[in-house]
Design a protein around this motif. Sequence first.
Motif, short mmCIF file in Angstrom:
data_model
loop_
_atom_site.label_atom_id
_atom_site.label_comp_id
_atom_site.label_asym_id
_atom_site.label_seq_id
_atom_site.Cartn_x
_atom_site.Cartn_y
_atom_site.Cartn_z
N MET A 1 2.48 7.50 -71.36
CA MET A 1 3.65 7.44 -72.46
C MET A 1 2.97 8.26 -73.63
N PHE A 2 4.01 9.25 -74.13
CA PHE A 2 3.76 9.98 -75.25
C PHE A 2 4.10 9.38 -76.63
N ILE A 3 3.04 9.17 -77.44
CA ILE A 3 3.16 8.54 -78.74
C ILE A 3 2.91 9.45 -79.65
N ASP A 4 4.18 9.57 -80.65
CA ASP A 4 3.93 10.55 -81.69
C ASP A 4 4.13 10.06 -83.08
N GLN A 5 4.08 8.73 -83.32
CA GLN A 5 4.14 7.99 -84.37
C GLN A 5 3.48 6.62 -84.15
N ALA A 6 2.85 6.28 -85.32
CA ALA A 6 1.92 4.94 -85.20
C ALA A 6 1.47 4.45 -86.51
N LYS A 7 1.81 3.03 -86.66
CA LYS A 7 1.35 2.42 -87.95
C LYS A 7 0.08 1.84 -87.75
N ILE A 8 -0.69 1.89 -88.66
CA ILE A 8 -2.09 1.29 -88.68
C ILE A 8 -2.74 0.76 -89.99
N TYR A 9 -3.48 -0.10 -89.92
CA TYR A 9 -4.19 -0.45 -91.19
C TYR A 9 -5.57 0.00 -91.37
N ILE A 10 -5.75 0.44 -92.61
CA ILE A 10 -7.02 1.28 -92.90
C ILE A 10 -7.82 0.61 -94.22
N ARG A 11 -8.85 0.64 -94.06
CA ARG A 11 -9.95 0.05 -95.31
C ARG A 11 -11.23 0.61 -95.42
N SER A 12 -11.57 0.87 -96.53
CA SER A 12 -12.99 1.47 -96.82
C SER A 12 -14.04 0.39 -96.84
N GLY B 1 -20.48 -5.61 -106.46
CA GLY B 1 -20.20 -4.17 -105.82
C GLY B 1 -18.61 -3.90 -105.93
N LYS B 2 -18.16 -2.80 -106.23
CA LYS B 2 -16.72 -2.36 -106.22
C LYS B 2 -15.97 -2.80 -105.03
N PRO B 3 -14.88 -3.20 -105.03
CA PRO B 3 -14.04 -3.65 -103.84
C PRO B 3 -13.68 -2.33 -103.11
N ALA B 4 -13.36 -2.72 -101.66
CA ALA B 4 -13.04 -1.90 -100.81
C ALA B 4 -11.45 -1.44 -101.16
N MET B 5 -11.21 -0.38 -100.74
CA MET B 5 -9.82 -0.09 -100.91
C MET B 5 -9.15 0.02 -99.42
N GLU B 6 -7.67 -0.38 -99.53
CA GLU B 6 -7.21 -0.65 -98.25
C GLU B 6 -5.53 -0.12 -98.38
N LEU B 7 -4.93 0.28 -97.22
CA LEU B 7 -3.71 0.67 -97.15
C LEU B 7 -3.10 0.60 -95.57
N GLU B 8 -1.72 0.34 -95.35
CA GLU B 8 -1.21 0.52 -94.21
C GLU B 8 -0.62 1.93 -94.25
N VAL B 9 -0.65 2.62 -93.37
CA VAL B 9 -0.39 4.03 -93.50
C VAL B 9 0.56 4.40 -91.97
N ILE B 10 1.44 5.21 -92.01
CA ILE B 10 2.17 5.75 -90.71
C ILE B 10 1.58 7.13 -90.28
N LEU B 11 1.27 7.06 -88.97
CA LEU B 11 0.66 8.60 -88.72
C LEU B 11 1.99 9.06 -87.91
#
Length: 428
Positions: free
Chosen positions: A1-12, A143-153
């Motif tokens: 299957m070809f996927i050209d959009q995805a939603k993911i969670y990212i965190r430093s 320590g400084k907290p992590a940064m987090e985001l939900e992003v769409i690719l």
Amino acid sequence: MFIDQAKIYIRSGKGGDGHVSFRRELYVPAGGPDGGDGGKGGDLIFEVDPGLNTLNEFRHIRKYCAGDGEAGGKRRCHGKDGEDLIVKVPAGTIVKEANSGQVITDMSYENTREIILKGGRGGKGNQHYATPTMQAPKYAQPGKPAMELEVILELKTIADVGLVGFPNVGKSTFLSRVSNARPKIANYHFTTLNPNLGVVDLEGTDGFVIADIPGLIEGASEGIGLGHQFLKHIERTKVMIHMIDAASTEGRDPIHDVNVINEELKAYSEEVASRPQVIAANKTDCFYGEDESAVLNLLKEEFEPRGIRVFPISAVTGKGVDELLYYVKEMLDEVKEERVVFEKEYLIQEPDFQNEPFSVTSEGDGVYRIEGPRVERMLGYTNLDSEKGFEFFQKFLKNNGMLSELEKLGIEDGDTVEMYGFSFEYYR
């Protein structure tokens, strides 16, 4: 299957906490503070992988976290830094903030590697907070907290030329003949379910990249059929080859087909629809007698006055293909070099985190002590003799959580709070 959009969670990664400890060795009874610093959290990095051309990797893994920094240790030991996490994406991937849809970055052309979320800075150990008035600080910086985001690719294919047209007009056969692409070919509608890319090599001149944009039918711009999934892949192309079934092997009107597809492109984007195009009148090997000349004359009379050249070709036999490709190359050379890059719209803010350390301790007999660099500084420029100044200082203690820490330790009305030579009686 070809996927050209995805939603993911990212965190430093979160920064490691600074350590509180004191040097205790034989013959060194009061060695002073020796708490080490915490390690830096890992960065979350996006990097283009030339071997990828879909977002399929993100179907099953939707959470990406960099490593946290380790806490500092005694004897001034520095905590280990957290590991960076590199997320591999295909060229042409746009990263958007999920809630607003605003562009964070466009991973295309020279932008092949970018730190999206920075890791938190490690906290300082108590060795850094010794002063003439406080030689044994019992606090360290978190320590400084992590940064987090939900992003769409979102993947928008990078190609010089877009190959458009109704299903089953021979686009895949043409692409396999002129390039290194090997798409699936069969006599069914929607055989092609993903944009195929190929590199066209031309003798005596530079080649170009061509992309087959599948599934365009009437109503594609409104979500009918499969075309709406793939229209985004034409946004970066400079020239379009509009392929038609000139022989009408399925009973379709080729002139009507060209007009329908152009209307869909226009509905999707006026700017995209205005780009240069050429018509590849395919399947000329299927004509009989004088039908070919009659149809080609009708096509030329309809489109060449609009500046759209018509080339009779056969993707099966190769007839007319070279002439078409060299003309497309001339069109590309005339097009002003303008790369379609999506500008950044979303600025990632580092968290506003007041993380200077403090300590609240019970000294016994109703005496409590508050210490910390921010407290010491605040006392230095606050006039506690005035009612407003003392009220301001009380608000500072409350807003920074120091009063709640005193209450956790069981402070009662009338107990004493000490800080840097000042003493106060506590009342709720």
